[in-house]
Design a protein around this motif. Structure first.
Motif, mmCIF file in Angstrom:
data_model
loop_
_atom_site.group_PDB
_atom_site.id
_atom_site.type_symbol
_atom_site.label_atom_id
_atom_site.label_comp_id
_atom_site.label_asym_id
_atom_site.label_seq_id
_atom_site.Cartn_x
_atom_site.Cartn_y
_atom_site.Cartn_z
ATOM 1 N N GLY A 291 -16.454 14.139 10.261
ATOM 2 C CA GLY A 291 -15.395 13.467 10.999
ATOM 3 C C GLY A 291 -14.846 12.230 10.330
ATOM 4 N N TYR A 292 -15.371 11.851 9.163
ATOM 5 C CA TYR A 292 -14.822 10.700 8.450
ATOM 6 C C TYR A 292 -13.466 11.064 7.847
ATOM 7 C CZ TYR A 292 -19.374 8.484 8.937
ATOM 8 O OH TYR A 292 -20.521 7.935 9.453
ATOM 9 N N ILE A 293 -12.612 10.068 7.741
ATOM 10 C CA ILE A 293 -11.242 10.242 7.265
ATOM 11 C C ILE A 293 -11.121 9.535 5.927
ATOM 12 C CG2 ILE A 293 -8.809 9.867 7.851
ATOM 13 C CD1 ILE A 293 -10.388 9.221 10.797
ATOM 14 N N TYR A 294 -10.568 10.233 4.930
ATOM 15 C CA TYR A 294 -10.473 9.709 3.568
ATOM 16 C C TYR A 294 -9.005 9.593 3.170
ATOM 17 C CZ TYR A 294 -15.391 11.046 3.444
ATOM 18 O OH TYR A 294 -16.735 11.175 3.722
ATOM 19 N N VAL A 295 -8.560 8.385 2.886
ATOM 20 C CA VAL A 295 -7.171 8.133 2.533
ATOM 21 C C VAL A 295 -7.137 7.529 1.133
ATOM 22 C CG1 VAL A 295 -5.029 6.985 3.195
ATOM 23 C CG2 VAL A 295 -6.663 7.662 4.957
ATOM 24 N N VAL A 296 -6.367 8.149 0.239
ATOM 25 C CA VAL A 296 -6.273 7.635 -1.130
ATOM 26 C C VAL A 296 -4.909 7.003 -1.354
ATOM 27 C CG1 VAL A 296 -7.940 9.277 -2.039
ATOM 28 C CG2 VAL A 296 -5.515 9.869 -2.060
ATOM 29 N N ASP A 297 -4.870 6.058 -2.285
ATOM 30 C CA ASP A 297 -3.670 5.249 -2.492
ATOM 31 C C ASP A 297 -2.975 5.614 -3.792
ATOM 32 O OD1 ASP A 297 -1.919 2.943 -1.843
ATOM 33 O OD2 ASP A 297 -2.791 2.125 -3.676
ATOM 34 N N ARG A 298 -1.650 5.654 -3.760
ATOM 35 C CA ARG A 298 -0.850 6.039 -4.919
ATOM 36 C C ARG A 298 -0.692 4.915 -5.937
ATOM 37 N NH1 ARG A 298 2.670 10.532 -4.813
ATOM 38 N NH2 ARG A 298 4.017 10.642 -6.638
ATOM 39 N N VAL A 299 -0.903 3.672 -5.501
ATOM 40 C CA VAL A 299 -0.655 2.532 -6.382
ATOM 41 C C VAL A 299 -1.951 1.796 -6.720
ATOM 42 C CG1 VAL A 299 1.796 2.195 -5.916
ATOM 43 C CG2 VAL A 299 0.114 1.221 -4.341
ATOM 44 N N ILE B 281 0.841 -1.192 0.000
ATOM 45 C CA ILE B 281 0.000 0.000 0.000
ATOM 46 C C ILE B 281 0.875 1.240 0.000
ATOM 47 C CG2 ILE B 281 -0.264 0.465 2.478
ATOM 48 C CD1 ILE B 281 -3.166 0.140 -0.028
ATOM 49 N N GLN B 282 0.394 2.310 -0.618
ATOM 50 C CA GLN B 282 1.109 3.589 -0.628
ATOM 51 C C GLN B 282 0.096 4.708 -0.357
ATOM 52 O OE1 GLN B 282 5.096 3.828 -1.970
ATOM 53 N NE2 GLN B 282 4.308 2.599 -0.269
ATOM 54 N N SER B 283 -0.294 4.834 0.905
ATOM 55 C CA SER B 283 -1.266 5.854 1.299
ATOM 56 C C SER B 283 -0.693 7.224 0.978
ATOM 57 C CB SER B 283 -1.598 5.733 2.785
ATOM 58 O OG SER B 283 -2.252 4.515 3.047
ATOM 59 N N ASN B 284 -1.395 7.967 0.133
ATOM 60 C CA ASN B 284 -0.810 9.147 -0.506
ATOM 61 C C ASN B 284 -1.238 10.444 0.168
ATOM 62 O OD1 ASN B 284 1.028 9.885 -2.477
ATOM 63 N ND2 ASN B 284 -0.534 10.310 -4.012
ATOM 64 N N ASN B 285 -2.509 10.792 0.074
ATOM 65 C CA ASN B 285 -3.030 11.999 0.716
ATOM 66 C C ASN B 285 -4.216 11.637 1.591
ATOM 67 O OD1 ASN B 285 -1.226 13.167 -1.165
ATOM 68 N ND2 ASN B 285 -2.438 15.040 -1.241
ATOM 69 N N VAL B 286 -4.499 12.516 2.554
ATOM 70 C CA VAL B 286 -5.594 12.279 3.495
ATOM 71 C C VAL B 286 -6.386 13.565 3.667
ATOM 72 C CG1 VAL B 286 -4.079 12.791 5.477
ATOM 73 C CG2 VAL B 286 -6.187 11.472 5.829
ATOM 74 N N GLU B 287 -7.693 13.421 3.820
ATOM 75 C CA GLU B 287 -8.548 14.552 4.154
ATOM 76 C C GLU B 287 -9.668 14.071 5.058
ATOM 77 O OE1 GLU B 287 -8.904 17.442 5.070
ATOM 78 O OE2 GLU B 287 -8.447 18.486 3.192
ATOM 79 N N VAL B 288 -10.299 14.985 5.762
ATOM 80 C CA VAL B 288 -11.439 14.664 6.612
ATOM 81 C C VAL B 288 -12.620 15.518 6.173
ATOM 82 C CG1 VAL B 288 -9.920 14.078 8.544
ATOM 83 C CG2 VAL B 288 -10.872 16.398 8.384
ATOM 84 N N ASP B 289 -13.834 15.035 6.426
ATOM 85 C CA ASP B 289 -15.003 15.862 6.131
ATOM 86 C C ASP B 289 -15.554 16.429 7.433
ATOM 87 O OD1 ASP B 289 -16.703 13.949 7.315
ATOM 88 O OD2 ASP B 289 -17.374 13.117 5.398
#
Length: 487
Positions: free
Chosen positions: A459-467, A448-456
């Motif tokens: 309070g949910y957390i959103y993590v997107v993957d580079r690969v 896994i390559q967790s790339n960027n993160v944001e929250v709404d």
């Protein structure tokens, strides 16, 4: 110099006796040994998975989550590449994904807007920002607008009032040689666009635009470090990565230059930047600058997040310094398997006295807690959440760490950061490998390559993957959830 496992930079100063090497000498680290991991199984502590979408197996960079009426919509910028869009059966250049996350347990893919051709950072449409027309001074109150990059060539504004049917509104500028992490003030319309104007020496500097009327962009000025401007000589200063503005009320813009080496934090007076002399002479470029902190050859400045007016409980009885201003600087690791660079981390800089920014603490994830250097892909810091909703503001910061997933950090005492949770997503059949060169040939691994993160704002957390593994929607669990301010 031996590293001290203390969160206090001042304590380390006394031990080290010198400022050189300060950032590398003192660190607060994450918690616990995580042990052997099957990469097809997630690892977690005080965080759990809520939902997932594979984003059509597109390498993802920036997520932004926006409430549109009763719906919550995620807009995700992508790195370059080509994938099949099952919605229309066509292969498309990676661009922008639009996903309905109203029910985070069942995210629903709505639309894909193709980006520029090219691989990695050479193509696609990495960056997105969203503003409501009713907030922008001259926007249509019935509409919503998306600002995005188009590869390294330009910036566009799209009408995303109906997320399923995005429509190009206008091209702000084209013919550039670089773009990246923009900032858009929705209440004023001012946008700070990371650009590479052909006449400038740097491929990433700042263009300031007034997008108060998204249909009629107005250019205000070009800006950068002295030495980046046309006609300068000598070594070109490190590229801009991205700015963060506090708007008219805060009257500051925090610029981060460099990602993993020769980083610079530049603090700028916003009003002077907008209203000062525009010709890019050395004097005019320095005019709005309040302070500049050089981070040295081992450290970058991917994200420079201001968290201001923090009440420090341990200083409550002190005559001075109980309330302080900070900038959280997140570096970016660029190399696979810890090769060719120093470890990249999160650093805390005290900017209470803006003229003299001073590093006071940092945070790292211990490599030995998961043998991360040998897992494959990048290991180290990359990015933090920028949205600061009430449950997290001045309390919890989330930072991505590539193959170590996303880390939840208690920042209530910025001098003594504490990890309170982490989530390392599982790989999937769509995850692609990352390689390093060896004398015996390429060594490739899938991680896994967790790339960027944001929250709404929920309070949910959103993590997107580079690969190409998609977007993971997370939430804190106890006891980490108690650190946040959910009411």
């Amino acid at each position: 110099m031996k590293a001290h496992r203390s969160g206090s930079m001042l304590g380390c100063l006394a031990a080290a006796g010198l400022l050189t090497g300060l950032l590398a000498a003192c660190q607060t680290t994450g918690t616990g040994t995580q042990g052997t991991r099957d990469p097809r199984k997630a690892e977690a502590s005080n965080m759990q998975l809520v939902g997932h979408n594979d984003l059509q197996a597109r390498s993802a960079y920036q997520p932004v989550i926006h409430q549109q009426g009763s719906r919550w919509i995620a807009y995700i910028g992508h790195h370059g590449g080509v994938q099949l869009n099952p919605l229309n059966g066509q292969k498309e250049n990676n661009g922008t994904s639009i996903v309905d996350v109203t029910d985070p347990r069942q995210p629903r893919y709505l639309a894909h807007i193709p980006g520029d051709e090219g691989e990695g950072e050479a193509g696609a449409a990495q960056m997105v920002r969203i503003c409501d027309g009713k907030t922008l001074p001259k926007g249509d109150p019935a509409k919503r607008y998306m600002l995005r990059t188009f590869g390294n060539k330009g910036h566009e504004i799209w009408d995303v009032t109906v997320p399923e049917k995005p429509a190009l509104l206008t091209t702000v500028i084209k013919g550039l040689k670089g773009t990246h992490k923009n900032w858009w003030e929705c209440d004023t319309g001012i946008a700070y666009l990371v650009s590479g104007v052909q006449s400038w020496r740097s491929t990433r500097m700042t263009q300031v635009w007034d997008l108060y009327n998204p249909a009629k962009p107005v250019h205000i000025r070009d800006f950068g470090l002295v030495g980046q401007q046309p006609g300068a000589t000598g070594k070109v200063p490190i590229n801009l990565h991205g700015p963060i503005s506090t708007g008219p009320k805060g009257n500051r813009v925090y610029f981060g230059y460099g990602t993993h080496t020769d980083g610079v934090l530049q603090i700028v007076d916003r009003e002077k930047l907008l209203k000062g002399p525009k010709e890019p002479t050395p004097q005019n470029l320095l005019y709005p600058q309040i302070a500049r902190l050089e981070l040295g050859p081992l450290h970058g400045a991917h994200t420079t997040l201001p968290i201001l007016g923090m009440d420090i409980a341990q200083f409550a009885k002190d005559a001075k310094g109980a309330k302080r201003d900070f900038v959280f600087i997140v570096n970016e690791s660029l190399r696979n398997e810890c090769t060719e660079e120093a470890r990249q981390m999160v650093y805390v800089v005290d900017v209470t006295n803006e003229a003299t920014p001073f590093p006071v603490a940092n945070f790292d994830v211990p490599e030995e807690s998961g043998s991360f250097c040998t897992r494959g892909g990048r290991f180290g810091a990359h990015s933090s959440n920028e949205n600061q909703p009430p449950m997290y503001a001045k309390r919890v910061l989330f930072a991505t760490w590539f193959n170590a997933g996303v880390r939840a950090i208690d920042i209530r005492d910025p001098f003594r950061l504490k990890e309170i949770g982490y989530y390392i997503p599982a790989i999937s059949d769509r995850t692609v490998q990352r390689c390093v060169k060896t004398p015996q040939g390429a060594r490739c691994k899938v991680e896994i390559q967790s790339n960027n993160v944001e929250v709404d704002d929920r309070g949910y957390i959103y993590v997107v993957d580079r690969v190409n593994t998609g977007i993971h929607i997370l939430e804190l669990t106890e006891p980490a959830r108690a650190v946040a301010n959910f009411r």
